[in-house]
Design an enzyme around this catalytic site. Structure first.
Site, PDB file in Angstrom:
ATOM      1  N   LEU A 250       0.799  -1.227   0.000  1.00 29.91           N
ATOM      2  CA  LEU A 250       0.000   0.000   0.000  1.00 29.91           C
ATOM      3  C   LEU A 250       0.835   1.282   0.000  1.00 29.91           C
ATOM      4  O   LEU A 250       1.857   1.377   0.670  1.00 29.91           O
ATOM      5  CB  LEU A 250      -0.902   0.000   1.240  1.00 29.91           C
ATOM      6  CG  LEU A 250      -1.940   1.111   1.283  1.00 29.91           C
ATOM      7  CD1 LEU A 250      -2.990   0.915   0.206  1.00 29.91           C
ATOM      8  CD2 LEU A 250      -2.603   1.159   2.647  1.00 29.91           C
ATOM      9  N   HIS A 380      -7.646  -4.373  -1.403  1.00 29.08           N
ATOM     10  CA  HIS A 380      -7.337  -3.711  -0.141  1.00 29.08           C
ATOM     11  C   HIS A 380      -8.355  -3.970   0.960  1.00 29.08           C
ATOM     12  O   HIS A 380      -7.996  -4.139   2.116  1.00 29.08           O
ATOM     13  CB  HIS A 380      -7.247  -2.212  -0.417  1.00 29.08           C
ATOM     14  CG  HIS A 380      -6.853  -1.387   0.766  1.00 29.08           C
ATOM     15  ND1 HIS A 380      -5.695  -1.623   1.460  1.00 29.08           N
ATOM     16  CD2 HIS A 380      -7.453  -0.338   1.367  1.00 29.08           C
ATOM     17  CE1 HIS A 380      -5.601  -0.745   2.442  1.00 29.08           C
ATOM     18  NE2 HIS A 380      -6.648   0.025   2.426  1.00 29.08           N
TER      19      HIS A 380
END
Lengths: 603, 245
Positions: A250, A380
């Site tokens: 991320l 995610h």
């Protein structure tokens, strides 16, 4: 007398991220004897990786903010499919939950007058994310951990819960194993709170750790609970794409919140041509206007310009990036460019985004104070999950509660950045409180069905049986590759039907899995067992995605590219009453008029 | 071969273990943790190793690579000479459970000895970023326990009964220096955490992946505060030698 180690608790919390810790603290504060059971060491759960911040209308950086605006942003972010009461409670209670963290020792970044600083984030009208540089999740988990250890909670670290136990219709506890010894352990509990996080390990490119194997989603479904909104998966727009070692890792949305811009290989800021109808008029239309907004943010002044389109919600940005790459306008390694170097000074970048600076320097040989980052979408967050009562977080199974990512409803079709950390706090607290109350209302412990326990034990030892069998890592890799290709950001009927057939084949292969080694700290065995959760929940996602013949939030159908008003009136509910996973359509709960007026405002 | 990485990894338990050699394909940008994962997938599914975030944020994958304490997820393979075997061992200071996994539960017990944050009565919760900076440095700690692993007092002298280690001195400092905190932990710092046993060799600071100035900013100020009440010969000597403080 007992064959297996057994414990009795009023409340068992499964998972020790933000939601689990907050639930355990609350249950314990209500006088419940509480167990906190987690797969990793305490303080290592996924919450620790959250970077950007926790969303709460504290109005300390912009006095115009209020719970009403936060509620409206959340509903628009979720394409109006959100469980409205959860979105309302979330917006109303998040500020108190954040202040409470501060009172427990969290040290957020400060405003000039010494209050809690808030930063801008995608889809939030005002600067709303209380943060600590780009390591907000660490601050949150450490604060909760240090509060929790003085609270009398019993923590069971590196202990994996495999299945929920039932007494008739209600939950009776959980069955699991110690990772270190491989020995089985039983928890007899009056109430169980699932706080197990998400399912991101079903996809190849993912920001999620090994823990995100859909445990809670699967256990709840197997125990008879309803799941909701399972077709909605969030692909975060900005994961790393190069080198392969860090693909999917991320990159915080905070980079864009601090002024970072997205460019294709021609240097074009393509987000200007990607503003959806719903948000037209809310975002800057020229680079000059967007730059003016960034300049005011840096100067800590109220902007007289509209925000840059890079700060549109995540599903919109992720799809736009994908389109650029497919059109051949991507970066060398199949992403696009995220540039903060031309917008902020090196000192500011290192101070506000230290984690990103080091991550790129050490893992990708890129100095983000000088050069742009290469970024692309990464799996995610799971919007869907256990369907809960919005006030109590109780599932459709009595005594079984869920909070955080494993629960569904709060975020609708797409979650806004920053709304996850606040979700954990608001609904973690509620789940803990109502689980404790549920336990108090029971005179005796539910009974454990020994036959059920024995069948779980046999099943769990299955991967040691075959003389010949397949490696669990190979099956897992094939699952991830298949889900990435067929049930990814953009789906079609053909792909989804193919995925269902493939899942059938993977299920057969998982039945012949061989873990090797012995039961002591054996990751191959643990993964072999996790395959069952992942395959079943992948099927739930695929079936829901096949049923919803429209595009909305984190669910895009190539063959049904439009958002359909009729589909906006319905959630999809998933159940597994027998061997089959079934999908049912259910109307949204009607929203009161005053809230409806907030949502409609200026639309 | 240049397209291969050779690793020698500890396999086994505290009682019986040995180094086993594995070869895995080399990938661009590969870190030690990737290589360990490749070993699991290709050769040894039951190889025990902790990890979570794979981005240096959670502190799970601590180990000793070629004898140096490292986070395996942040340690690039191409940093080591091509063709040479890389050794990967568990942290030495803690008992081995299996392969690369150690029993770090002692750390969690030490943490419980530190009294929690206690805000001043009637505070308005206002404090400046400059005040925050001082303790935010300490709060960056990801609890990888590499500082505990490298500390002589714990590693070579096994004084876990008397010394809490750098990690928990940092934690105590983060509370003691909080502008709103109203508790006094100096007796805990002296007696329970044994701050006097630290002989400021700064090994902890050197291995900290978060670059926290453990010795200078946390331990020495705590020693000074303690010495204001009690005499500490190491600090006396330190002042004498450096002229500081």
């Amino acid at each position: 007398m007992n064959k297996y180690e057994q414990h009795e608790y009023d409340v068992m919390v499964v998972g020790a991220g933000g939601a689990g810790l907050r639930a355990a603290i609350e249950a314990s504060a209500h006088g419940a004897k509480t167990a906190l059971v987690c797969k990793s060491l305490l303080g290592k759960a996924h919450t620790v990786m959250a970077e950007g911040g926790v969303a709460a209308a504290l109005a300390s950086a912009d006095a115009r903010d209020s719970w009403q605006v936060h509620f409206r942003d959340t509903m628009r972010g979720g394409n109006f499919l959100n469980q409205w009461r959860m979105a309302q409670l979330h917006a109303q209670e998040a500020p108190d939950r954040v202040r409470e963290l501060q009172e427990w020792g969290a040290v957020f970044d400060r405003t000039k007058d010494g209050g809690i600083l808030q930063r801008n984030f995608g889809g939030h009208t005002y600067p709303r994310l209380a943060h600590v540089g780009d390591r907000t999740g660490l601050e949150m988990i450490r604060t909760l951990q240090d509060k929790g250890i003085h609270q009398g909670i019993d923590v069971f670290m590196e202990c994996t819960i495999r299945s929920l136990l039932k007494d008739g219709d209600r939950v009776a506890g959980g069955f699991g194993y110690w990772r270190e010894t491989g020995r089985f352990v039983l928890f007899n509990a009056k109430a169980v709170v699932l706080a197990t996080g998400g399912i991101g390990r079903c996809w190849e490119i993912s920001s999620n750790s090994w823990e995100y194997t859909a445990d809670g989603h699967a256990m709840a479904m197997w125990a008879g609970a309803d799941l909701v909104d399972m077709e909605f998966i969030q692909f975060h727009p900005t994961g790393m794409v190069w080198p392969p070692s860090v693909r999917g890792t991320l990159i915080t949305e905070g980079v864009r919140g601090e002024g970072g811009v997205l460019k294709n290989k021609d240097g074009e800021r393509f987000m200007f041509r990607n503003i959806p109808e719903m948000f037209r008029g809310d975002y800057a239309e020229t680079e000059e206007e967007a730059d003016r907004w960034v300049a005011s943010v840096i100067a800590n002044e109220r902007p007289d310009a509209r925000r840059p389109p890079e700060l549109l919600k995540r599903d919109v940005v992720a799809r736009a990036i994908r389109r650029e790459v497919i059109a051949g306008r991507g970066s060398p390694h199949g992403g696009v460019f995220l540039d903060i170097a031309s917008k902020r000074t090196p000192e500011e970048i290192v101070r506000k985004l230290p984690g990103m600076y080091h991550q790129f320097k050490e893992l990708a040989d890129v100095d983000i104070t000088k050069d742009p980052m290469e970024v692309g979408p990464t799996c995610h967050y799971m919007m869907g999950g256990v369907r809960v009562n919005p006030e109590t977080q109780e599932s459709t199974v009595p005594g079984l509660f869920a909070a955080g990512e494993v629960s569904g409803g709060m975020h609708g079709a797409n979650r806004l950045g920053g709304n996850s950390l606040s979700d954990l706090l608001v609904f973690g607290k509620r789940a803990g409180e109502f689980a404790a109350k549920h336990a108090k209302g029971m005179d005796s412990f539910p009974s454990i069905n020994q036959g059920e326990v024995e069948s779980f034990a046999r099943e769990a030892l299955g991967p040691f049986d075959p003389a010949e069998g397949e490696n669990p890592y190979t099956i897992h890799e094939d699952l991830r590759t298949m889900m990435q290709r067929r049930v990814g950001i953009v789906r079609s009927e053909d792909d989804l039907r193919f995925a269902l057939e493939e899942l059938g084949r993977l299920r057969e292969r998982a039945g012949r899995v061989k873990s090797g080694g012995n039961i002591q700290y054996n990751p191959g065995w643990h993964l072999a067992l996790d395959l069952w959760n992942m395959i079943d929940i992948s099927e739930a996602v695929t079936r829901a995605a096949l049923t919803r013949t429209e595009s909305r939030g984190g669910h895009t159908r190539e063959d049904f590219p439009e958002t359909d008003k009729e589909w906006g009136k319905r959630n999809l509910v998933i159940r597994k009453p027998g061997d089959e996973i079934i999908v049912a359509e259910e109307p949204l709960a009607p929203m009161p008029e005053d809230l409806q007026a907030l949502v409609n405002k200026a639309d | 071969m240049a397209d291969e990485v050779t690793l020698s990894i500890h396999r086994g338990t505290q009682e019986s273990g040995s180094m086993v050699e594995y070869k895995v394909p080399r990938q661009p940008g590969m870190v030690i943790l990737d290589a360990v994962h490749s070993v699991q997938a290709m050769h040894a599914p039951d190889l025990a190793c902790r990890w979570n975030c794979k981005a240096g944020k959670c502190g799970s994958c601590s180990g000793e690579v070629n004898g140096k304490p490292r986070l395996m997820c942040m340690d690039r393979v191409d940093k080591y000479p091509a063709g040479e075997t890389i050794t990967v061992r568990p942290m030495k200071t803690f008992p081995i459970i299996k392969d690369l996994v150690t029993d770090v539960s002692w750390n969690y017990e030490v943490n419980k000895k530190i009294p929690p944050f206690k805000p001043k009565a009637g505070t308005d919760w206002k404090f400046s970023q400059e005040e925050a900076n001082r303790i935010q440095e300490f709060r960056k700690c990801i609890e990888c326990f590499l500082c505990q692993d490298v500390c002589h007092v714990l590693r070579d002298h096994s004084k876990k009964e008397k010394f809490g280690g750098p990690r928990f001195l940092v934690r105590a400092a983060s509370l003691e220096m909080h502008p709103i905190d109203d508790d006094d932990r100096l007796e805990v710092v002296r007696k329970e955490l044994g701050v006097g046993l630290c002989n400021i060799t700064k090994c902890c600071t050197e291995v900290c992946p978060e670059h926290i100035h453990i010795t200078d900013n946390a331990i020495i100020p705590l020693k000074e505060r303690v010495v204001d009440r009690h005499y500490d010969p190491v600090l006396w000597l330190w002042r004498k030698v450096t002229g500081k403080g």
